[in-house]
Design a protein around this motif. Structure first.
Motif, PDB file in Angstrom:
ATOM      1  N   ILE A  44       0.840  -1.188   0.000  1.00  0.00           N
ATOM      2  CA  ILE A  44       0.000   0.000   0.000  1.00  0.00           C
ATOM      3  C   ILE A  44       0.885   1.251   0.000  1.00  0.00           C
ATOM      4  N   ASP A  45       0.546   2.204  -0.859  1.00  0.00           N
ATOM      5  CA  ASP A  45       1.293   3.465  -0.951  1.00  0.00           C
ATOM      6  C   ASP A  45       1.264   4.208   0.384  1.00  0.00           C
ATOM      7  N   GLY A  46       2.230   5.086   0.562  1.00  0.00           N
ATOM      8  CA  GLY A  46       2.278   5.949   1.734  1.00  0.00           C
ATOM      9  C   GLY A  46       2.661   5.232   3.011  1.00  0.00           C
ATOM     10  N   GLY A  47       3.364   4.114   2.883  1.00  0.00           N
ATOM     11  CA  GLY A  47       3.801   3.387   4.074  1.00  0.00           C
ATOM     12  C   GLY A  47       2.717   2.562   4.728  1.00  0.00           C
ATOM     13  N   GLY A  48       1.700   2.184   3.954  1.00  0.00           N
ATOM     14  CA  GLY A  48       0.575   1.425   4.491  1.00  0.00           C
ATOM     15  C   GLY A  48       0.851  -0.046   4.723  1.00  0.00           C
ATOM     16  N   GLY A  49       2.041  -0.515   4.366  1.00  0.00           N
ATOM     17  CA  GLY A  49       2.394  -1.914   4.592  1.00  0.00           C
ATOM     18  C   GLY A  49       1.934  -2.826   3.463  1.00  0.00           C
ATOM     19  N   ARG A  50       2.094  -4.095   3.702  1.00  0.00           N
ATOM     20  CA  ARG A  50       1.747  -5.129   2.718  1.00  0.00           C
ATOM     21  C   ARG A  50       0.530  -5.875   3.233  1.00  0.00           C
TER      22      ARG A  50
END
Length: 109
Positions: free
Chosen positions: A65-71
């Motif tokens: 996920i963009d913006g550091g949202g993780g996997r």
């Protein structure tokens, strides 16, 4: 979660996705790592990210996920809607759909 600027940008995109049908789970097998997608789970905010991996039958895929949202993993039985975020250049999904997923559905009168 993705930072607020990314979420604001994505929130502005959601209304423009409504003319496009979400991809069906049976079509996920056409994803290729690197494909850009929008994913919306249940009543959560729309997320944008990059496909990382998938099982061969396409029933599960993982997306960063963009913006550091993780996997996250997305399973075909999840309450989720998925759209292409951009037309992929060489992925299997482009060959499968020939751009159909990026074509608005006809308006119902």
């Amino acid at each position: 979660m993705a930072d607020l600027l990314v979420q604001r940008e994505i929130a502005e995109i959601l209304p423009s996705l409504t003319p496009y049908p979400p991809l069906k789970a049976k079509d996920w097998a056409g994803f290729t790592p690197g494909d850009r997608l929008y994913v919306q789970r249940e009543n959560q905010l729309l997320m944008r990210g990059t496909v990382d991996d998938m099982v061969p039958d396409g029933s599960i895929f993982w997306i960063w996920i963009d913006g550091g949202g993780g996997r996250i993993a997305v399973h075909k039985d999840d309450d989720v809607r998925v759209w292409l975020a951009e037309e992929p250049s060489g992925s299997r999904i482009k060959r499968r759909f020939n751009g159909a997923a990026l074509t608005p559905t006809a308006e119902v009168r």
